[in-house]
Design an enzyme around this catalytic site. Structure first.
Site, PDB file in Angstrom:
ATOM      1  N   LYS A  14       1.051  -1.227   0.210  1.00  0.00           N
ATOM      2  CA  LYS A  14      -0.194  -0.025   0.181  1.00  0.00           C
ATOM      3  C   LYS A  14       0.808   1.424   0.009  1.00  0.00           C
ATOM      4  CE  LYS A  14      -2.277  -0.052   3.803  1.00  0.00           C
ATOM      5  NZ  LYS A  14      -1.825  -1.617   4.209  1.00  0.00           N
ATOM      6  N   ARG A  89     -10.070   1.272   8.934  1.00  0.00           N
ATOM      7  CA  ARG A  89      -9.449  -0.095   9.316  1.00  0.00           C
ATOM      8  C   ARG A  89     -10.653  -0.982   9.972  1.00  0.00           C
ATOM      9  NH1 ARG A  89      -3.753   0.816   8.868  1.00  0.00           N
ATOM     10  NH2 ARG A  89      -2.430  -0.824  10.070  1.00  0.00           N
ATOM     11  N   ARG A 128      11.466  -5.500   5.186  1.00  0.00           N
ATOM     12  CA  ARG A 128      11.434  -3.890   5.233  1.00  0.00           C
ATOM     13  C   ARG A 128      12.167  -3.356   5.949  1.00  0.00           C
ATOM     14  NH1 ARG A 128       5.325  -1.838   4.952  1.00  0.00           N
ATOM     15  NH2 ARG A 128       5.089  -2.741   7.063  1.00  0.00           N
ATOM     16  N   ARG A 161      11.126  -0.831  11.451  1.00  0.00           N
ATOM     17  CA  ARG A 161      10.046  -0.670  12.309  1.00  0.00           C
ATOM     18  C   ARG A 161       9.947  -1.707  13.459  1.00  0.00           C
ATOM     19  NH1 ARG A 161       4.903   0.710   8.526  1.00  0.00           N
ATOM     20  NH2 ARG A 161       3.763  -0.346  10.294  1.00  0.00           N
ATOM     21  N   ARG A 172      -0.380  -8.619  13.202  1.00  0.00           N
ATOM     22  CA  ARG A 172      -1.155  -7.352  12.601  1.00  0.00           C
ATOM     23  C   ARG A 172      -1.928  -8.125  11.126  1.00  0.00           C
ATOM     24  NH1 ARG A 172       3.898  -4.619  10.979  1.00  0.00           N
ATOM     25  NH2 ARG A 172       2.716  -3.124   9.843  1.00  0.00           N
TER      26      ARG A 172
HETATM   27  P1  AMP Z   1       0.512   0.983   9.242  1.00  0.00           P
HETATM   28  O1  AMP Z   1       1.567   1.674   8.989  1.00  0.00           O
HETATM   29  O2  AMP Z   1      -0.660   1.372   8.539  1.00  0.00           O
HETATM   30  O3  AMP Z   1       0.743  -0.427   9.328  1.00  0.00           O
HETATM   31  O4  AMP Z   1       0.029   1.275  10.896  1.00  0.00           O
HETATM   32  C1  AMP Z   1       0.796   0.940  11.911  1.00  0.00           C
HETATM   33  C2  AMP Z   1       0.088   0.858  13.197  1.00  0.00           C
HETATM   34  O5  AMP Z   1      -0.563   1.921  13.396  1.00  0.00           O
HETATM   35  C3  AMP Z   1      -1.042  -0.302  13.030  1.00  0.00           C
HETATM   36  O6  AMP Z   1      -0.642  -1.395  13.489  1.00  0.00           O
HETATM   37  C4  AMP Z   1      -2.071   0.278  14.151  1.00  0.00           C
HETATM   38  O7  AMP Z   1      -1.445   0.170  15.329  1.00  0.00           O
HETATM   39  C5  AMP Z   1      -1.894   1.896  14.023  1.00  0.00           C
HETATM   40  N1  AMP Z   1      -3.156   2.452  13.132  1.00  0.00           N
HETATM   41  C6  AMP Z   1      -2.690   2.924  11.713  1.00  0.00           C
HETATM   42  N2  AMP Z   1      -3.780   3.356  11.231  1.00  0.00           N
HETATM   43  C7  AMP Z   1      -4.838   2.674  12.081  1.00  0.00           C
HETATM   44  C8  AMP Z   1      -6.080   2.920  11.815  1.00  0.00           C
HETATM   45  N3  AMP Z   1      -6.756   3.519  10.984  1.00  0.00           N
HETATM   46  N4  AMP Z   1      -7.045   2.394  13.014  1.00  0.00           N
HETATM   47  C9  AMP Z   1      -6.407   1.725  14.117  1.00  0.00           C
HETATM   48  N5  AMP Z   1      -5.021   1.859  14.228  1.00  0.00           N
HETATM   49  C10 AMP Z   1      -4.243   2.384  13.172  1.00  0.00           C
END
Ligand code: AMP
Length: 214
Positions: A14, A89, A128, A161, A172
């Protein structure tokens, strides 16, 4: 100007395709994960509230996310279009977004759902690496930097990360399948959903998205 949602499991590509698409469309990419990581690194109250959830690979509570997206969509650069990466999400987040958009007028143009098999997701996430300074993303084998551990673009160090280790990545993906995958049905009913094969690579994905948008 397009209003786009990208849906897909962690590691589906993404973020990479989002960067390429917004360069072409001249709209901002709004990544809730990036916003949380920035708040975390600056130790803001929002970052501190999100920290525990993020480190375990759990979702941050809907209330915190919805308010921050509502504020972000109200900013000037998001007036005519944007790409949402990592939001919504959950079903309540999607319903809240419908409410935010109804207030502001025009709705979403397309929802792209990127499919990638689970084993590919895990290996992409575990390999990554991210630039600590400019955020550019690499992969230790699929897309290595020219000099190991160093960003090609800005020369800063690359980091992994905290939530990109295999255990957290698996959690996740489970959370994604439980809470986020149902959004495919939510948007299929609206006729906005376009499913794409995420193993095709970022350029092929970007081209497929541009064709759908034209
Ligand atoms: P990502 O970079 O999109 O994988 O997001 C990293 C982390 O941020 C996720 O594992 C969640 O803990 C939090 N996070 C990001 N976007 C959301 C969302 N829309 N709703 C809830 N938690 C989020």
């Amino acid at each position: 100007m397009a209003k786009i949602i990208l849906l897909g499991a962690p590691g589906c590509g993404k973020g990479t395709v989002a960067g390429r698409l917004v360069d072409e469309l001249h709209i901002p990419a709004i990544s809730t994960g990036d916003i949380f990581r920035k708040n975390l690194s600056e130790n803001t109250p929002l970052g501190l509230k999100a920290k525990g959830y993020m480190e375990k690979g759990e979702l941050v509570p809907d209330g915190l996310v919805i308010d921050l997206v509502a504020d972000r969509l109200g900013e000037d650069d998001a007036k005519d279009g944007y790409l949402l990466d990592g939001f919504p999400r959950t079903i309540p987040q999607a319903e809240a977004l419908d409410g935010i958009l109804a207030k502001g007028g025009a709705g979403i143009d397309k929802v792209f759902y990127i499919n990638v098999p689970r084993d590919v997701l895990i290996s992409r996430i575990a390999g990554r690496r991210v630039c600590d300074s400019c955020g550019k993303t690499y992969h230790v084998t699929n897309f290595p930097p020219r000099a190991e551990g160093t960003c090609d673009v800005c020369g800063s160090g690359l980091i992994q990360r905290k939530d990109d280790n295999e255990d957290t990545a698996a959690n996740r993906i489970d959370v994604y399948e439980r809470d986020t995958a149902p959004l495919a049905d939510y948007y299929r009913k609206t006729g906005l959903l376009v499913e794409l094969d995420g193993t095709a690579g970022p350029d092929a994905l970007k081209e497929a998205m541009l064709r759908e948008l034209s």
